[in-house]
Design an enzyme around this catalytic site. Structure first.
Site, PDB file in Angstrom:
ATOM      1  N   GLY A   1       2.076   1.991  10.677  1.00 46.15           N
ATOM      2  CA  GLY A   1       2.955   3.147  10.518  1.00 46.15           C
ATOM      3  C   GLY A   1       3.658   3.562  11.805  1.00 46.15           C
ATOM      4  O   GLY A   1       4.259   4.633  11.875  1.00 46.15           O
TER       5      GLY A   1
ATOM      6  N   LYS B   1       0.079   4.221  -0.163  1.00 46.29           N
ATOM      7  CA  LYS B   1      -0.599   5.356   0.490  1.00 46.29           C
ATOM      8  C   LYS B   1      -0.437   6.620  -0.382  1.00 46.29           C
ATOM      9  O   LYS B   1      -0.365   6.514  -1.595  1.00 46.29           O
ATOM     10  CB  LYS B   1      -0.067   5.583   1.897  1.00 46.29           C
ATOM     11  CG  LYS B   1      -0.020   4.294   2.730  1.00 46.29           C
ATOM     12  CD  LYS B   1       0.124   4.557   4.176  1.00 46.29           C
ATOM     13  CE  LYS B   1       0.376   3.246   4.914  1.00 46.29           C
ATOM     14  NZ  LYS B   1       0.084   3.312   6.314  1.00 46.29           N
TER      15      LYS B   1
ATOM     16  N   SER C   1       3.303  -2.386  10.259  1.00 49.00           N
ATOM     17  CA  SER C   1       4.756  -2.334  10.431  1.00 49.00           C
ATOM     18  C   SER C   1       5.476  -3.626  10.034  1.00 49.00           C
ATOM     19  O   SER C   1       6.446  -4.031  10.684  1.00 49.00           O
ATOM     20  CB  SER C   1       5.104  -1.940  11.873  1.00 49.00           C
ATOM     21  OG  SER C   1       4.612  -0.640  12.153  1.00 49.00           O
TER      22      SER C   1
ATOM     23  N   GLU D   1      -6.870   4.215   7.996  1.00 50.74           N
ATOM     24  CA  GLU D   1      -6.643   5.651   7.770  1.00 50.74           C
ATOM     25  C   GLU D   1      -7.872   6.304   7.137  1.00 50.74           C
ATOM     26  O   GLU D   1      -8.165   7.470   7.393  1.00 50.74           O
ATOM     27  CB  GLU D   1      -5.385   5.856   6.904  1.00 50.74           C
ATOM     28  CG  GLU D   1      -4.129   5.586   7.717  1.00 50.74           C
ATOM     29  CD  GLU D   1      -2.922   5.118   6.910  1.00 50.74           C
ATOM     30  OE1 GLU D   1      -2.941   5.215   5.673  1.00 50.74           O
ATOM     31  OE2 GLU D   1      -1.969   4.628   7.545  1.00 50.74           O
TER      32      GLU D   1
ATOM     33  N   HIS E   1      -9.587   0.832   4.886  1.00 51.98           N
ATOM     34  CA  HIS E   1      -8.300   0.991   5.575  1.00 51.98           C
ATOM     35  C   HIS E   1      -8.512   1.883   6.799  1.00 51.98           C
ATOM     36  O   HIS E   1      -9.296   2.835   6.757  1.00 51.98           O
ATOM     37  CB  HIS E   1      -7.267   1.602   4.620  1.00 51.98           C
ATOM     38  CG  HIS E   1      -5.877   1.545   5.162  1.00 51.98           C
ATOM     39  ND1 HIS E   1      -5.423   2.445   6.107  1.00 51.98           N
ATOM     40  CD2 HIS E   1      -4.857   0.693   4.925  1.00 51.98           C
ATOM     41  CE1 HIS E   1      -4.164   2.140   6.407  1.00 51.98           C
ATOM     42  NE2 HIS E   1      -3.802   1.088   5.706  1.00 51.98           N
TER      43      HIS E   1
ATOM     44  N   ASN F   1       0.868  -1.178   0.000  1.00 53.60           N
ATOM     45  CA  ASN F   1       0.000   0.000   0.000  1.00 53.60           C
ATOM     46  C   ASN F   1       0.902   1.222   0.000  1.00 53.60           C
ATOM     47  O   ASN F   1       1.522   1.540   1.015  1.00 53.60           O
ATOM     48  CB  ASN F   1      -0.894  -0.032   1.261  1.00 53.60           C
ATOM     49  CG  ASN F   1      -1.723   1.222   1.416  1.00 53.60           C
ATOM     50  OD1 ASN F   1      -1.866   2.006   0.491  1.00 53.60           O
ATOM     51  ND2 ASN F   1      -2.284   1.415   2.612  1.00 53.60           N
TER      52      ASN F   1
ATOM     53  N   GLU G   1      -5.422  -5.572  10.550  1.00 55.01           N
ATOM     54  CA  GLU G   1      -4.429  -4.516  10.747  1.00 55.01           C
ATOM     55  C   GLU G   1      -4.716  -3.760  12.039  1.00 55.01           C
ATOM     56  O   GLU G   1      -5.502  -2.811  12.041  1.00 55.01           O
ATOM     57  CB  GLU G   1      -4.504  -3.518   9.580  1.00 55.01           C
ATOM     58  CG  GLU G   1      -4.206  -4.111   8.229  1.00 55.01           C
ATOM     59  CD  GLU G   1      -3.644  -3.044   7.296  1.00 55.01           C
ATOM     60  OE1 GLU G   1      -2.507  -3.222   6.860  1.00 55.01           O
ATOM     61  OE2 GLU G   1      -4.317  -2.039   7.051  1.00 55.01           O
TER      62      GLU G   1
HETATM   63  C1  PEP Z   1      -0.869  -0.193   5.836  1.00 52.43           C
HETATM   64  O1  PEP Z   1      -0.792   0.862   5.215  1.00 52.43           O
HETATM   65  O2  PEP Z   1      -1.844  -0.926   5.667  1.00 52.43           O
HETATM   66  C2  PEP Z   1       0.217  -0.558   6.743  1.00 52.43           C
HETATM   67  C3  PEP Z   1       0.152  -1.697   7.362  1.00 52.43           C
HETATM   68  O3  PEP Z   1       1.234   0.352   6.902  1.00 52.43           O
HETATM   69  P1  PEP Z   1       2.682   0.085   7.608  1.00 52.43           P
HETATM   70  O4  PEP Z   1       3.208  -1.195   7.018  1.00 52.43           O
HETATM   71  O5  PEP Z   1       3.494   1.275   7.240  1.00 52.43           O
HETATM   72  O6  PEP Z   1       2.431  -0.045   9.064  1.00 52.43           O
END
Ligand code: PEP
Length: 252
Positions: free
Chosen positions: A174, A11, A214, A98, A96, A9, A168
């Site tokens: 992040g 983003k 992460s 976010e 997601h 992703n 997640e």
């Molecule tokens: C994500 O954007 O779904 C995600 C898991 O980000 P990160 O790997 O940066 O934590």
């Protein structure tokens, strides 16, 4: 046997030129990808067409990070599943954290978006996950269950087997703090049991469940070796081709 999927992703990162540099590097690396692993990248909308075109002859799939649930109309700034389909996009990230957090996306929106994606035969990656506060209060399972029930409302089993779920935990996205492989697997198993309860155990067994939060080259091996984790949704580490490639290699 469920096939592993590593999804990146991107983003709101990479303009068109930067996206193409990353895509070209991934394309070179993809010559060494193992066929047992599916690889997907989700660039921002502005790069979607160019990246999809650049990766057309590679085995790397391209998806969108979001979409609206209507086909068309007066929804300024939105992108429809019909538009994605016309570009040859076969995957879309839905719900997601976010989007839930910054753009007030609700479980009801997520449900409508899932149905709209399925209508256009676009595979949705449904994101679910609890906040740190919810985990500290030991409510993570209840939160996940509610999100799954609401997201899948009135979706028939023949469609559910086209959905991919990404667990997640919001506190891990992040932040550099990943869930332990045990925590991630426990939640994947729990998520499967929710699907089994709502639909059937055979459907639950078939469901692809990713972990996201992460994931990086340093922790991917352990996370990806868990019984119920079928891959990863990778944010930050998917922006570096070599690191993303290392994660893919741990998914065999
Ligand atoms: C994500 O954007 O779904 C995600 C898991 O980000 P990160 O790997 O940066 O934590």
């Amino acid at each position: 046997m469920r096939k592993k999927l590593i999804a990146g992703n991107w983003k709101m990162n990479n303009d068109v030129a930067e996206s193409l540099i990353l895509a070209e590097r991934l394309k070179v690396l993809s010559e060494e990808f193992d066929e047992r692993v599916d690889v997907l990248v989700c660039p921002p909308f502005t790069s979607l067409y160019a990246v999809n075109d650049a990766l057309r002859t590679s085995g790397i799939k391209v998806g969108a990070q979001n979409m609206y649930f209507q086909d068309n109309g007066a929804y300024t700034g939105e992108i429809s599943p019909k538009m994605l389909k016309s570009m040859g996009i076969k995957y879309v990230i839905i719900g997601h954290s976010e989007r839930r957090q910054y753009f007030n996306e609700t479980d009801e929106d997520v449900n409508k978006k899932l149905k709209a994606a399925l209508k256009y035969s676009i595979i949705p990656i449904l994101c679910i996950g609890e906040t740190l506060k919810e985990r500290e209060e030991k409510k993570e399972k209840q939160v996940i269950k509610n999100q799954v029930i609401r997201a899948l409302e009135n979706i028939k089993s023949s469609d559910v087997d086209k959905i991919i779920v990404a667990y997640e935990p919001i506190w891990a996205i992040g932040t550099g703090i990943n869930a332990t492989s045990m925590q991630a697997n426990e939640m994947a198993i729990y998520c499967r049991s929710c699907i089994s309860e709502i639909y059937s155990s055979s459907l639950a067994d078939k469901l692809t469940i990713l972990y996201g939060g992460s994931v990086k080259a340093g922790n991917a091996k352990e996370i990806l070796s868990q019984s119920d984790i079928d891959g990863a949704l990778v944010g930050g580490a998917s922006l570096k081709a070599e690191e993303f490639f290392k994660i893919i290699n741990f998914a065999k």
